[in-house]
Scaffold this motif. Structure first.
Motif, mmCIF file in Angstrom:
data_model
loop_
_atom_site.group_PDB
_atom_site.id
_atom_site.type_symbol
_atom_site.label_atom_id
_atom_site.label_comp_id
_atom_site.label_asym_id
_atom_site.label_seq_id
_atom_site.Cartn_x
_atom_site.Cartn_y
_atom_site.Cartn_z
ATOM 1 N N ARG A 85 55.039 31.011 33.654
ATOM 2 C CA ARG A 85 54.089 30.974 32.540
ATOM 3 C C ARG A 85 54.142 29.673 31.758
ATOM 4 N NH1 ARG A 85 53.718 36.887 29.561
ATOM 5 N NH2 ARG A 85 53.538 38.175 31.434
ATOM 6 N N TYR A 86 55.325 29.098 31.621
ATOM 7 C CA TYR A 86 55.439 27.883 30.820
ATOM 8 C C TYR A 86 54.870 26.656 31.524
ATOM 9 C CZ TYR A 86 59.807 28.048 33.534
ATOM 10 O OH TYR A 86 60.729 28.189 34.533
ATOM 11 N N LEU A 87 54.537 26.766 32.804
ATOM 12 C CA LEU A 87 53.872 25.685 33.531
ATOM 13 C C LEU A 87 52.391 25.963 33.748
ATOM 14 C CD1 LEU A 87 56.466 24.980 36.374
ATOM 15 C CD2 LEU A 87 56.147 23.691 34.272
ATOM 16 N N ARG A 88 51.993 27.187 33.489
ATOM 17 C CA ARG A 88 50.683 27.676 33.888
ATOM 18 C C ARG A 88 49.520 26.854 33.314
ATOM 19 N NH1 ARG A 88 50.226 33.226 31.579
ATOM 20 N NH2 ARG A 88 49.845 31.981 29.718
ATOM 21 N N SER A 89 49.542 26.577 32.016
ATOM 22 C CA SER A 89 48.408 25.916 31.389
ATOM 23 C C SER A 89 48.192 24.516 31.958
ATOM 24 C CB SER A 89 48.595 25.848 29.870
ATOM 25 O OG SER A 89 49.759 25.119 29.540
ATOM 26 N N GLU A 90 49.295 23.800 32.204
ATOM 27 C CA GLU A 90 49.178 22.451 32.750
ATOM 28 C C GLU A 90 48.620 22.481 34.168
ATOM 29 O OE1 GLU A 90 49.804 18.418 31.568
ATOM 30 O OE2 GLU A 90 49.989 20.304 30.497
ATOM 31 N N ILE A 91 49.131 23.364 34.994
ATOM 32 C CA ILE A 91 48.664 23.479 36.381
ATOM 33 C C ILE A 91 47.228 23.987 36.428
ATOM 34 C CG2 ILE A 91 49.033 24.733 38.542
ATOM 35 C CD1 ILE A 91 52.036 24.603 37.950
ATOM 36 N N PHE A 92 46.910 24.941 35.552
ATOM 37 C CA PHE A 92 45.552 25.484 35.496
ATOM 38 C C PHE A 92 44.558 24.363 35.178
ATOM 39 C CE2 PHE A 92 41.913 27.791 33.973
ATOM 40 C CZ PHE A 92 41.937 28.994 34.661
ATOM 41 N N ASP A 93 44.904 23.511 34.217
ATOM 42 C CA ASP A 93 44.009 22.412 33.831
ATOM 43 C C ASP A 93 43.798 21.437 34.983
ATOM 44 O OD1 ASP A 93 43.725 23.470 31.332
ATOM 45 O OD2 ASP A 93 45.148 22.115 30.354
ATOM 46 N N ILE A 117 43.940 22.051 38.236
ATOM 47 C CA ILE A 117 43.099 22.658 39.266
ATOM 48 C C ILE A 117 41.652 22.764 38.790
ATOM 49 C CG2 ILE A 117 42.712 24.766 40.609
ATOM 50 C CD1 ILE A 117 45.721 25.177 40.593
ATOM 51 N N TRP A 118 41.474 23.064 37.523
ATOM 52 C CA TRP A 118 40.119 23.202 36.969
ATOM 53 C C TRP A 118 39.359 21.878 37.051
ATOM 54 C CZ3 TRP A 118 37.172 27.213 35.707
ATOM 55 C CH2 TRP A 118 36.048 27.000 34.920
ATOM 56 N N LYS A 119 40.073 20.763 36.816
ATOM 57 C CA LYS A 119 39.420 19.454 36.830
ATOM 58 C C LYS A 119 39.017 19.044 38.248
ATOM 59 C CE LYS A 119 41.763 17.745 32.688
ATOM 60 N NZ LYS A 119 42.799 16.808 32.148
ATOM 61 N N ASN A 120 39.944 19.255 39.210
ATOM 62 C CA ASN A 120 39.645 18.865 40.585
ATOM 63 C C ASN A 120 40.640 19.525 41.529
ATOM 64 O OD1 ASN A 120 39.031 17.653 43.030
ATOM 65 N ND2 ASN A 120 38.671 15.634 42.134
ATOM 66 N N PRO A 121 40.281 20.688 42.082
ATOM 67 C CA PRO A 121 41.215 21.415 42.954
ATOM 68 C C PRO A 121 41.682 20.608 44.163
ATOM 69 C CG PRO A 121 39.329 22.787 42.369
ATOM 70 C CD PRO A 121 39.016 21.402 41.912
ATOM 71 N N SER A 122 40.860 19.705 44.653
ATOM 72 C CA SER A 122 41.212 18.959 45.863
ATOM 73 C C SER A 122 42.360 17.977 45.641
ATOM 74 C CB SER A 122 39.990 18.190 46.387
ATOM 75 O OG SER A 122 39.600 17.184 45.471
ATOM 76 N N LEU A 123 42.659 17.671 44.383
ATOM 77 C CA LEU A 123 43.721 16.717 44.085
ATOM 78 C C LEU A 123 45.083 17.386 43.932
ATOM 79 C CD1 LEU A 123 41.959 14.362 41.510
ATOM 80 C CD2 LEU A 123 42.173 14.091 43.990
ATOM 81 N N VAL A 124 45.120 18.714 44.074
ATOM 82 C CA VAL A 124 46.366 19.462 43.885
ATOM 83 C C VAL A 124 46.743 20.154 45.189
ATOM 84 C CG1 VAL A 124 47.520 21.279 42.575
ATOM 85 C CG2 VAL A 124 45.826 19.823 41.445
ATOM 86 N N ARG A 125 47.970 19.954 45.612
ATOM 87 C CA ARG A 125 48.465 20.623 46.821
ATOM 88 C C ARG A 125 49.712 21.414 46.472
ATOM 89 N NH1 ARG A 125 48.243 20.496 52.369
ATOM 90 N NH2 ARG A 125 50.181 21.037 53.451
ATOM 91 N N LEU A 126 49.728 22.672 46.883
ATOM 92 C CA LEU A 126 50.873 23.553 46.655
ATOM 93 C C LEU A 126 51.407 23.993 48.008
ATOM 94 C CD1 LEU A 126 52.678 25.407 44.871
ATOM 95 C CD2 LEU A 126 50.832 27.106 44.979
ATOM 96 N N GLU A 127 52.715 23.870 48.205
ATOM 97 C CA GLU A 127 53.292 24.279 49.482
ATOM 98 C C GLU A 127 54.704 24.820 49.294
ATOM 99 O OE1 GLU A 127 55.002 19.997 51.058
ATOM 100 O OE2 GLU A 127 52.945 20.565 51.610
ATOM 101 N N VAL A 128 55.175 25.472 50.337
ATOM 102 C CA VAL A 128 56.545 25.994 50.344
ATOM 103 C C VAL A 128 57.507 24.831 50.536
ATOM 104 C CG1 VAL A 128 58.190 27.437 51.599
ATOM 105 C CG2 VAL A 128 55.822 28.220 51.269
#
Length: 256
Positions: free
Chosen positions: A188-196, A198-209
């Motif tokens: 939760r404490y990272l959520r707002s930053e990550i949400f912002d 992705i909202w601006k440009n999802p293609s610039l964010v990559r999440l992986e294991v």
């Protein structure tokens, strides 16, 4: 001059379960500095947050040549027989196991309080920000989800989804596999930053294991995730008011 290492301290209100970024820890190679952030004032106004015992004054810059107890107490002693395994869970080489690296990767959460630690990411040579975190909420997932986590492999792509109908957290972000399994939640404490981001440009964010630590590793250290964000020159992570210090640190002003 040595580049600052920076961690943020987050506090959770036990009633609302809301997280607030209340403090900032920096280290210049010689001294540790702690200062409360604007988020502490917000937590005080909304949830009656009280200053921590180690830092009783909201409007003071605390300095020490030793890591403050509120942080050092969240570290595992290297003398413990399971220390090497702990570093493997965090995916940190033994030669890189400095205090701040361990806190940044582990989150420093304990059952005895409601605090957590997370790092301020610095851009790499390609202008990308790297952030690591362990998936949250695994104890609430069905057995089939845990089995899917155990079968994840390093480098496997994950997707974030907004679970807006979550009755406990309308801003929850789930971590999802390509075959549509929910394998945890973004802290939760990272959520707002990550949400912002992705909202601006999802293609610039990559999440992986990053890695999977099988049983008997505790669930809180089961799934380590890695986010890479390619950001524009004008983007600065964690730059909103809640992350800004209540009192200016002259050393940081000198570096800025």
């Amino acid at each position: 001059m040595k580049k600052l290492q920076t961690l943020f301290l987050a506090w959770q209100d036990t009633h609302s379960r809301s997280w607030f970024t209340i403090g900032k820890l920096t280290y210049d190679g010689k001294k540790y500095r702690f200062v409360y952030t604007q988020g502490a004032k917000e937590a005080q106004n909304i949830c009656d947050f009280q200053p921590l015992y180690s830092f009783p004054d909201l409007e003071q810059v605390y300095t020490s040549i030793h890591l403050f107890p509120v942080f050092s107490n969240r570290l595992m002693s290297p003398s413990r027989p399971d220390y090497a395994n702990f570093l493997k869970w965090l995916n940190i080489p033994e030669q890189e196991d400095d205090h701040l690296a361990i806190l940044a990767r582990s989150g420093g959460e304990r059952e005895t309080d409601n605090l957590a630690v997370f790092p301020y990411p610095e851009p790499d040579t390609e202008g990308q920000y790297q952030l690591y975190f362990f998936a949250h909420g695994l104890r609430h997932l069905p057995k089939c989800a845990i089995e899917r986590i155990n079968n994840c492999v390093p480098g496997e792509k994950l997707w974030l989804a907004h679970e807006f109908q979550n009755p406990y957290d309308t801003k929850a972000l789930t971590l999802n596999t390509e075959d549509h399994h929910i394998v945890g939640y973004c802290p939760r404490y990272l959520r707002s930053e990550i949400f912002d981001l992705i909202w601006k440009n999802p293609s610039l964010v990559r999440l992986e294991v990053e890695c999977v630590n099988l049983s008997p590793t505790p669930l809180q250290f089961r799934l380590l995730c890695h986010i890479t964000a390619l950001c524009n020159d004008d983007f600065r992570p964690f730059s909103s008011p809640e992350y800004q210090p209540l009192m200016a640190d002259n050393y940081e002003l000198l570096l800025s």
